[in-house]
Design a protein around this motif. Structure first.
Motif, mmCIF file in Angstrom:
data_model
loop_
_atom_site.group_PDB
_atom_site.id
_atom_site.type_symbol
_atom_site.label_atom_id
_atom_site.label_comp_id
_atom_site.label_asym_id
_atom_site.label_seq_id
_atom_site.Cartn_x
_atom_site.Cartn_y
_atom_site.Cartn_z
ATOM 1 N N LYS A 49 -0.450 3.164 -2.854
ATOM 2 C CA LYS A 49 -0.590 2.836 -1.432
ATOM 3 C C LYS A 49 -2.025 2.966 -0.939
ATOM 4 O O LYS A 49 -2.429 2.273 -0.015
ATOM 5 C CB LYS A 49 0.329 3.728 -0.608
ATOM 6 C CG LYS A 49 1.785 3.418 -0.860
ATOM 7 C CD LYS A 49 2.706 4.285 -0.070
ATOM 8 C CE LYS A 49 4.149 3.923 -0.415
ATOM 9 N NZ LYS A 49 5.102 4.865 0.094
ATOM 10 N N GLN A 50 -2.801 3.821 -1.551
ATOM 11 C CA GLN A 50 -4.175 4.044 -1.110
ATOM 12 C C GLN A 50 -5.118 2.922 -1.541
ATOM 13 O O GLN A 50 -6.103 2.646 -0.879
ATOM 14 C CB GLN A 50 -4.697 5.370 -1.659
ATOM 15 C CG GLN A 50 -3.945 6.579 -1.136
ATOM 16 C CD GLN A 50 -4.350 7.841 -1.869
ATOM 17 O OE1 GLN A 50 -4.489 7.839 -3.079
ATOM 18 N NE2 GLN A 50 -4.541 8.910 -1.117
ATOM 19 N N VAL A 51 -4.824 2.284 -2.655
ATOM 20 C CA VAL A 51 -5.721 1.301 -3.244
ATOM 21 C C VAL A 51 -5.599 -0.080 -2.594
ATOM 22 O O VAL A 51 -6.564 -0.850 -2.595
ATOM 23 C CB VAL A 51 -5.471 1.220 -4.776
ATOM 24 C CG1 VAL A 51 -6.212 0.069 -5.400
ATOM 25 C CG2 VAL A 51 -5.875 2.527 -5.427
ATOM 26 N N ALA A 52 -4.472 -0.387 -2.017
ATOM 27 C CA ALA A 52 -4.219 -1.727 -1.489
ATOM 28 C C ALA A 52 -5.316 -2.213 -0.535
ATOM 29 O O ALA A 52 -5.733 -3.375 -0.601
ATOM 30 C CB ALA A 52 -2.865 -1.760 -0.791
ATOM 31 N N ARG A 53 -5.820 -1.357 0.300
ATOM 32 C CA ARG A 53 -6.826 -1.784 1.283
ATOM 33 C C ARG A 53 -8.148 -2.217 0.653
ATOM 34 O O ARG A 53 -8.915 -2.987 1.231
ATOM 35 C CB ARG A 53 -7.074 -0.680 2.314
ATOM 36 C CG ARG A 53 -7.710 0.568 1.748
ATOM 37 C CD ARG A 53 -7.798 1.659 2.824
ATOM 38 N NE ARG A 53 -8.236 2.913 2.282
ATOM 39 C CZ ARG A 53 -9.515 3.296 2.267
ATOM 40 N NH1 ARG A 53 -10.435 2.514 2.785
ATOM 41 N NH2 ARG A 53 -9.841 4.455 1.744
ATOM 42 N N PHE A 54 -8.431 -1.740 -0.568
ATOM 43 C CA PHE A 54 -9.685 -2.088 -1.228
ATOM 44 C C PHE A 54 -9.698 -3.544 -1.704
ATOM 45 O O PHE A 54 -10.763 -4.138 -1.829
ATOM 46 C CB PHE A 54 -9.957 -1.141 -2.403
ATOM 47 C CG PHE A 54 -10.276 0.255 -1.956
ATOM 48 C CD1 PHE A 54 -11.536 0.593 -1.516
ATOM 49 C CD2 PHE A 54 -9.294 1.236 -1.939
ATOM 50 C CE1 PHE A 54 -11.834 1.874 -1.087
ATOM 51 C CE2 PHE A 54 -9.574 2.523 -1.522
ATOM 52 C CZ PHE A 54 -10.853 2.836 -1.083
#
Length: 99
Positions: A49-54
């Motif tokens: 979930k943390q990586v999606a924005r990158f």
């Protein structure tokens, strides 16, 4: 995580600052490797979930690099755009290192 952090740091250290034809190619290569690394991190439940924005930041950086390679642009414009793209890539990679 140490292996991933090393790969991220390695990509960060490869980012060029000056606009040249070779550096444009290198930036595309770095972006492709960075995207692959993000995909592998996304497959890990800890980072999913943390990586999606990158991923969202990749297309604007690619677009800026493409603009910096426009034959109609002046050398100064190319340098400014390339510097903007490399700075944005450095910023996003630094953010990723904070995870």
């Amino acid at each position: 995580m140490n292996e991933i952090k090393e790969k991220i740091k390695e990509l960060f250290d490869r980012i060029p600052r000056r606009h040249t034809t070779d550096n444009v190619k290198e930036m595309y290569s770095i972006l492709d490797a960075y995207e692959d690394l993000l995909k592998s991190m996304e497959a890990d439940a800890r980072y999913e979930k943390q990586v999606a924005r990158f991923f969202e930041e990749l297309d604007p950086i690619r677009a800026t690099i493409k603009k910096s390679n426009d034959n109609k642009a002046s050398k100064k414009t190319k340098d400014v755009l390339f510097d903007e793209a490399s700075g944005a890539l450095k910023d996003t990679i630094e953010e990723l290192l904070q995870l």
